[in-house]
Design an enzyme around this catalytic site. Sequence first.
Site, PDB file in Angstrom:
ATOM      1  N   GLU A  43       0.816  -1.209   0.000  1.00  0.00           N
ATOM      2  CA  GLU A  43       0.000   0.000   0.000  1.00  0.00           C
ATOM      3  C   GLU A  43       0.855   1.266   0.000  1.00  0.00           C
ATOM      4  O   GLU A  43       0.533   2.245  -0.676  1.00  0.00           O
ATOM      5  CB  GLU A  43      -0.949   0.004   1.205  1.00  0.00           C
ATOM      6  CG  GLU A  43      -2.086  -1.002   1.119  1.00  0.00           C
ATOM      7  CD  GLU A  43      -3.045  -0.704  -0.023  1.00  0.00           C
ATOM      8  OE1 GLU A  43      -3.074   0.441  -0.521  1.00  0.00           O
ATOM      9  OE2 GLU A  43      -3.773  -1.628  -0.425  1.00  0.00           O
ATOM     10  N   TYR A 126      -6.629   6.236   4.579  1.00  0.00           N
ATOM     11  CA  TYR A 126      -6.783   5.228   3.529  1.00  0.00           C
ATOM     12  C   TYR A 126      -5.957   3.978   3.836  1.00  0.00           C
ATOM     13  O   TYR A 126      -6.473   2.849   3.803  1.00  0.00           O
ATOM     14  CB  TYR A 126      -6.377   5.769   2.153  1.00  0.00           C
ATOM     15  CG  TYR A 126      -6.201   4.646   1.163  1.00  0.00           C
ATOM     16  CD1 TYR A 126      -7.317   4.014   0.617  1.00  0.00           C
ATOM     17  CD2 TYR A 126      -4.942   4.149   0.849  1.00  0.00           C
ATOM     18  CE1 TYR A 126      -7.175   2.934  -0.240  1.00  0.00           C
ATOM     19  CE2 TYR A 126      -4.790   3.072  -0.005  1.00  0.00           C
ATOM     20  CZ  TYR A 126      -5.909   2.471  -0.548  1.00  0.00           C
ATOM     21  OH  TYR A 126      -5.766   1.393  -1.373  1.00  0.00           O
ATOM     22  N   ASP A 144      -9.715   6.171  -1.448  1.00  0.00           N
ATOM     23  CA  ASP A 144      -8.625   6.839  -2.151  1.00  0.00           C
ATOM     24  C   ASP A 144      -9.161   7.531  -3.398  1.00  0.00           C
ATOM     25  O   ASP A 144     -10.376   7.703  -3.559  1.00  0.00           O
ATOM     26  CB  ASP A 144      -7.524   5.835  -2.503  1.00  0.00           C
ATOM     27  CG  ASP A 144      -7.974   4.808  -3.539  1.00  0.00           C
ATOM     28  OD1 ASP A 144      -9.182   4.757  -3.873  1.00  0.00           O
ATOM     29  OD2 ASP A 144      -7.123   4.044  -4.027  1.00  0.00           O
TER      30      ASP A 144
END
Length: 357
Positions: A43, A126, A144
């Site tokens: 991520e 997020y 996002d």
Amino acid sequence: MIHERKEVCMGDLANDMLLWYDKNHRDLPWRHSKNPYTIWISEIMLQQTRVEAVKGYYARFLERLPDVQALAEVKEQELMKLWQGLGYYNRARNLKKAAQMIMTQYDGVFPDTYEELLKLPGIGEYTAGAIASIAFGQSVPAVDGNVYRIYTRLMAQKDDIMQNAVRKAIRNEIAAMLPEKRAGDFNQAWMDLGADICIPNGKPLCEKCPIAKSCKMAGKEEVLAYPVKKKKKTRKIEEKTIFLLEYQGKYLLQKRPDKGLLAGLWEFPSQEGKLSLEEVEKQLHAMHAKAETIDMLGSAKHIFSHIEWHMLGYRICFDTIEQDFLEDFTAVTKEQIETEYSIPSAFAAYLSYIGSK
């Protein structure tokens, strides 16, 4: 063919997305495990970076740093080398800070709640939502750019998504849609829908969209007007002359300041403005540095979020250099540049000349 649009409940929409995801989800290496560490690394890498570009970095990073302890203990220079080319290097520094915090404050055990994840350096709403929902099954959203784009088109929402109040409202709406037992898959469905169907650049593939029947903008030309964003400020242009300095088979590097753009990274020496060959020769003469050859390497451009570098490069091979001049630099071999010293992609156009004649 686009279905006739009608009002549907959010539960139906979530179900349609999950049915589509089950059949069409992307096969990505970080989805092969529920390990929070590997999901976290992916991520962070995926911020500001394309999926295809991340795959190679992800594999190399985990081969060298397979767990939190290894990341917490890695030397910064090696970490920066592993990150070289991904850009936004503070992401890597925050990874290490967070790993050290996990080792010292959480006894090496990865935090398993959204609230605790938010306490780690470099993890925002997020990323915390993505890790908490995918790795731990916690029912929290991961909102996002994909979600903002899809949601504003779905609802024909014209509010500026750069406003915090608008973002918060959308996040609350997505949170209300979360399926009770499949929050992670639901969040990833938004990601895949944004990557493959409701794409960021170009016309969306509305005819393939699983939620087109609910979308107010599906099939309409105006769909590209969403999401609404306040225009960014014009980037500042900085002109620079880059020097690839070679002496006795080694290259001279210098380290950037610890704060500011590309903080703490290695770079080729540079000077503000674009210098002519005559100006370069005058400077070398003033420094009592005798050049064997001076080659112009051409122009290059690198775009940061708020600045553009417009560069002109020179390769200078020296016969002799005053010792005082050398003290300002670190002399390294081609092999050391390839394996140890992290040089940002801003200099990629000139990095390719290392070792060439």
